[in-house]
Write a protein that holds these residues in place. Sequence first.
Motif, short mmCIF file in Angstrom:
data_model
loop_
_atom_site.label_atom_id
_atom_site.label_comp_id
_atom_site.label_asym_id
_atom_site.label_seq_id
_atom_site.Cartn_x
_atom_site.Cartn_y
_atom_site.Cartn_z
N UNK A 126 -3.58 -4.66 -0.93
CA UNK A 126 -3.42 -5.53 0.22
C UNK A 126 -2.82 -6.86 -0.24
N UNK A 165 -2.89 2.97 2.65
CA UNK A 165 -2.52 2.50 3.99
C UNK A 165 -2.81 1.02 4.10
N UNK A 166 -2.13 0.37 5.00
CA UNK A 166 -2.50 -0.99 5.37
C UNK A 166 -3.79 -0.93 6.18
N UNK A 186 0.82 -1.21 0.00
CA UNK A 186 0.00 0.00 0.00
C UNK A 186 0.86 1.26 0.00
N UNK A 187 2.01 1.20 0.66
CA UNK A 187 2.77 2.43 0.88
C UNK A 187 3.73 2.79 -0.25
N UNK A 212 -4.55 -2.48 8.73
CA UNK A 212 -4.28 -2.50 10.17
C UNK A 212 -3.69 -1.19 10.68
N UNK A 213 -3.36 -0.29 9.80
CA UNK A 213 -2.90 1.03 10.22
C UNK A 213 -4.04 2.04 10.28
#
Lengths: 330, 330
Positions: B168, B317-318, A169-170, B320-321
């Motif tokens: 993801x 972003x992930x 994602x980043x 989980x973040x």
Amino acid sequence: MRKKIVLLAAFALSAAPMAMAAPAEKPKTRPSAEIIKAAPAGDWTAIDPGDVLVMTLSPDAAGKARQVFIQLLPAPFSQGWIGNMRKLAAAHWWDGGAVYRVQDNWVAQFGDPDEDTPKAKPLPPGLAVVPESEYLVHNGPRNIVCDRDVCPSLIAPMDWWAQEMLNDAYAFDGGTGLVGFAKGWPVATNDKAIWPTHCYATVGVGRNNSPDTGTGAELYVAIGTPPRQLDRNIAVVGRVIEGIEYISSLPRAPGNGMYNDKAKNTPILSIRLGNELPAAQQPRFEYLSTASASFREYVNARVNRHDDFIIYSPGSADICNIPIPIRRRG
Amino acid sequence: MRKKIVLLAAFALSAAPMAMAAPAEKPKTRPSAEIIKAAPAGDWTAIDPGDVLVMTLSPDAAGKARQVFIQLLPAPFSQGWIGNMRKLAAAHWWDGGAVYRVQDNWVAQFGDPDEDTPKAKPLPPGLAVVPESEYLVHNGPRNIVCDRDVCPSLIAPMDWWAQEMLNDAYAFDGGTGLVGFAKGWPVATNDKAIWPTHCYATVGVGRNNSPDTGTGAELYVAIGTPPRQLDRNIAVVGRVIEGIEYISSLPRAPGNGMYNDKAKNTPILSIRLGNELPAAQQPRFEYLSTASASFREYVNARVNRHDDFIIYSPGSADICNIPIPIRRRG
């Protein structure tokens, strides 16, 4: 941009649980621990003791010694801050400092607990002010680009890697981003730059709002979900390679994690560069070369794991879920 | 499959650091804490006390009480195991148990420290054996599919989400996977199924090799890098919503984290379903509805953060973040 899910009638009518198909079809992978144990000596790369900070915390409540070993990031990344850290270590500047902040699922931070107060400890002379541009290695000015024909030593495993896992994602950046490993470290890259990623146990440089305000005196250790949103925003300078449990199990403080009672700080007795220690005490570690065949098998076992326990393997992984194998030498 | 990086001459010659362009161009985002604080009452959803396990650990070394609150996952996920957990709590089965395993950057596990030994505590009658097929919710037999026209209450924010973040690694599955939020929980989905994801503080069901061997009596809490590779392989049944610091700061044990000395276990005094407690002691929490406008702004601030500190925002972003905001009511 990936397409929105379109549900086909065939899927809606199928009763076959997809998780059940995988194990019968694929050969079993060897367990990661077995791959690491079987890796030949030539697949391991020694870590220079001069690239390891040895942090000695005060003993714990039971009197047990606590040492934390931090490997510094190699060139070309973050060398301005790392140069400052070598000076701080040589000046024994951290001795008498503390771990003064522990925020759950975020970071533990150490350095001078009186930083930003009138009692702040003076920094040694000669520290560099490192500019924002050093948060990543750009193409262009440094002529370092993310292609194996141009910088093969940095990016050797990247082509192979790109076939295995892309979905980061980043590093996405409109579709050009990849994650992989370079010189034993997780990195992300796109068509403009390459930069080190934040994972669990990553060490970075605390700073104020202006990107050039971090000296390397105040450092944090990531102790929860990898704070990848800090990539390209804060300098990654190293990683804890042994003793992370002495940091990660410290009591948490509420809010931003600063202990409101300084008696709760964990004192730092000393921080030394490994090559300043007597030879017998110098830290001797090695990591599994990220260009080695053993590492490739290890990654495959993380990405395409098939064994008696795992019933579904996604064929992919987050970069931070593939920790680099590191161990004591000999 | 994303394309391999192709380096263009134009990029190689450019001296402009890409990180410097972002802040001037984009409007500042409000800080996450401010968005959460400003969210109207209607954007919050109460959590039923009957869906919260209250775990009381023995007091810490300083005599401080330690309570950990675990919210159970709502239907349609994992309800076989969660039904068992309700029976175990009603039988007070966990009382006298312990947190007996803490492995750094992996999990803390609790239940019966004598499990798998002749001294194992008998389980209460009537626990279900839950089959492998329950690790996710399939299309087909249950007629639940991942499209807003078919199950809007489950997937309402997904379309919007799909435009913001797709990358993801664990839901990829050849290009059909997405991550998003449903009923206040992070989920992943593809064209065949939907399943809850492992993040920090996720609670899951320990099991042996056979997927149907987990009863819900032995549970783990994720305390490091989100173990997403367990998605679809182990039952996610809940998450710690308060008191995670009492789990995450426990001393680590080497290897797989089992304490070799049982004196190091952390005793569990009791685990109760919240609605079994006297009214005044019942846990009253609420979460920011993942279908609310406030949540969308919050996610945007996590994904496209622009403020005085952040110099580069990845636009992604992930899952989980992006922790779901959860707080005490009133």
